[in-house]
Design a protein around this motif. Structure first.
Motif, PDB file in Angstrom:
ATOM      1  N   LEU A 264       0.838  -1.199   0.000  1.00  0.00           N
ATOM      2  CA  LEU A 264       0.000   0.000   0.000  1.00  0.00           C
ATOM      3  C   LEU A 264       0.874   1.251   0.000  1.00  0.00           C
ATOM      4  N   GLU A 267       2.267   1.866  -3.366  1.00  0.00           N
ATOM      5  CA  GLU A 267       1.231   2.036  -4.390  1.00  0.00           C
ATOM      6  C   GLU A 267       1.132   0.831  -5.308  1.00  0.00           C
ATOM      7  N   TYR A 269      -1.203  -1.532  -5.616  1.00  0.00           N
ATOM      8  CA  TYR A 269      -2.521  -1.717  -5.034  1.00  0.00           C
ATOM      9  C   TYR A 269      -3.093  -3.113  -5.254  1.00  0.00           C
ATOM     10  N   ALA A 393      -6.812   0.491  -1.035  1.00  0.00           N
ATOM     11  CA  ALA A 393      -6.255   0.103  -2.338  1.00  0.00           C
ATOM     12  C   ALA A 393      -7.353   0.021  -3.388  1.00  0.00           C
TER      13      ALA A 393
END
Length: 528
Positions: A264, A267, A269, A393
């Protein structure tokens, strides 16, 4: 065996300076020497890997030990970075109204004044006396121990030691190494920024078991986080099928949740969602329905929500008022901003907080109300985080309906059914709603300061804010408390260095300039 003795104490030279090395070698040499089997490594893992927990810690800890150890490692108490709770927007100073202004009664607050006010040197007390940041060296000693355990496991495997035990010990060692790197990176390095991670300087990176005297510099965020991912991915495989005999030893589910958190922050996700789903697939852990809450600790070691914990819980000290020598002392409390973020019908208000008095002077965090229930306020991993990692996410991927369903699984256990309002937000507003939900659920568990840093550099929906910490004082000759002024932390983009703790002076001096710190500005109190 090629190496029978682990001289990891010599690794004190790595970044630490030599001031603590003698004591370390003397105290631990018996534990670290003559490794013959995986059983020996398992014992080292317990003694040198896991951070000591605080079950009954106050039975042999004086008030002075608690306060002077707030940012140090002392003989009776080993605190893991309690100042994480003093820098963000969830905390405020609290002066006990019968304090009379004495230094004794104000000691907790005065001890932490510089870190709470984001000063250029946060490791000074209000009287400008140095508070040595021993946490840095203590964590590196544990990383060094885990490096050696991982290496030595390769050797004991060659001897034919039990493969399942070898896998478990290596999985735990890799988890702990990743967890320690995560906290060091988010305290002493820049936040992970996807666009600049390959060039942003973070913290040093050391995974080799080799013992040598050398100097080190900061590695990039990409390298440090890449190592965390590698360790945690390996841990999820090695810990598969391992029975967790105590919540004070980690397991596969904890590894999946921490890996979800790391993804997370990076990034990644889809990977964050996949890891959260893997954790949630373990039905041994589940959300506690606060509709059934009748009192006591909302977070306790045998709760179905707690997956793993080690280290202490410092909230009884930080959110006092501390009772010392027959008198109450000033400390810290929950900010009005945090309390206002809760819906008045949110069951967490009653379960997580206690009103200080009938006068309505603020709320203490009491998630873990009894010391002997032994859940850390920083290093614990709870199943609600998996839901929040997944929901955020999903929202950042634009999967609004899925994100709402995920976060509502958590919220349905935090509100009476008739009080659970529908979530109508979408897009950026939904991302902000889930982040606020994360703040409410995980407050005082070591997340908020790190989350504020990562939100500021997020490439999809960046968010940053100004934080204000009011400094209180007593009216001369009376017990009346008043606001003396305010210290202001500007948003990250305008005040970057203040969001990064300086590596201690002893490590800088030892490394002869190869380690450097961001220049933090002096901060003046604003009198309004």
């Amino acid at each position: 065996m090629k190496k029978e003795i682990l001289y990891i104490g010599l690794l004190c030279g790595f970044l630490l300076g030599f001031s603590a090395c003698g004591d370390f070698l003397e105290e631990h040499s018996q534990n670290m020497a003559y490794v013959k089997s995986v059983t020996d490594l398992d014992e080292i893992l317990i003694g040198e890997g896991y951070w000591p927990s605080n079950v009954n810690m106050y039975l042999d800890t004086t008030y002075d030990d608690v306060i002077t150890g707030w940012g140090q490692v002392t003989a009776n108490m080993k605190n893991f970075f309690p100042y994480i709770h003093l820098m963000d927007d969830d905390v405020s100073e609290y002066l006990y109204g019968n304090g009379g202004g004495s230094s004794e009664k104000n000691y907790p607050r005065l001890k932490a004044a510089h870190v709470h006010h984001w000063q250029a040197d946060p490791f000074l007390n209000a009287e400008n006396v140095e508070i040595k940041d021993e946490n840095w060296s203590a964590v590196w000693r544990r990383i060094a121990a885990m490096n050696s355990v991982i290496y030595q496991l390769g050797l004991v495997r060659e001897q034919g030691d039990d493969p399942q035990t070898c896998n478990r010990v290596e999985g735990e060692a890799r988890f702990l190494r990743a967890q320690y790197y995560f906290f060091l990176a988010n305290l002493y390095g820049r936040p992970y920024c996807k666009a600049t991670a390959t060039t942003d300087l973070c913290i040093p990176l050391k995974t080799s078991e080799d013992i040598y005297m050398d100097y080190f510099s900061r590695a990039t965020s990409s390298a440090v986080y890449g190592q965390m991912v590698e360790d945690l991915q390996r841990a999820t495989v090695l810990l598969r099928g391992t029975e967790q005999t105590t919540k004070y030893r980690t397991n596969q589910t904890a590894a999946f949740i921490l890996l979800s958190r790391v993804h997370l922050f990076m990034e990644n996700y889809e990977a964050a969602i996949a890891c959260a789903d893997s954790a949630l697939a373990n039905r041994e852990y589940r959300l506690r329905d606060l509709n059934e809450y009748t009192g006591g600790s909302a977070v306790y070691v045998n709760s179905p929500e707690v997956v793993f914990t080690h280290s202490q819980n410092m909230m009884a000290v930080l959110h006092g008022p501390v009772y010392a020598r027959g008198k109450y002392a000033s400390s810290f409390t929950s900010s009005d901003d945090l309390i206002r973020s809760f819906d008045g019908k949110d069951l967490r208000l009653k379960a997580f907080f206690m009103q200080r008095s009938a006068l309505g002077d603020g709320y203490r965090c009491v998630k873990t109300r009894l010391i002997d229930e032994g859940v850390s306020d920083i290093l614990a991993i709870r199943i609600p985080e998996a839901y929040l990692n997944k929901a955020e996410a999903q929202a950042l991927l634009g999967l609004d309906a899925e994100a709402i369903n995920t976060v509502n699984e958590l919220r349905s256990k935090r509100f009476a059914t008739e009080n659970l309002s529908a979530i109508t937000e979408n897009g950026e507003a939904l991302v902000n709603f889930i982040r606020d939900e994360r703040r409410r659920e995980l407050c005082y568990e070591g997340h908020r300061w790190f989350d504020l840093r990562r939100y500021a550099v997020n490439s999809v929906h960046p968010f940053e804010k100004e934080i204000r910490h009011v400094s209180y004082a007593y009216t001369e000759g009376s017990n009346e408390v008043y606001s003396a002024g305010t210290y202001v932390l500007k948003p990250y983009s305008q005040d970057m260095a203040a969001y990064i703790l300086p590596i201690p002076k002893y490590a800088i001096e030892y490394n002869e300039g190869l380690l450097t710190n961001e220049i933090r500005p002096e901060r003046e109190m604003i009198v309004e």
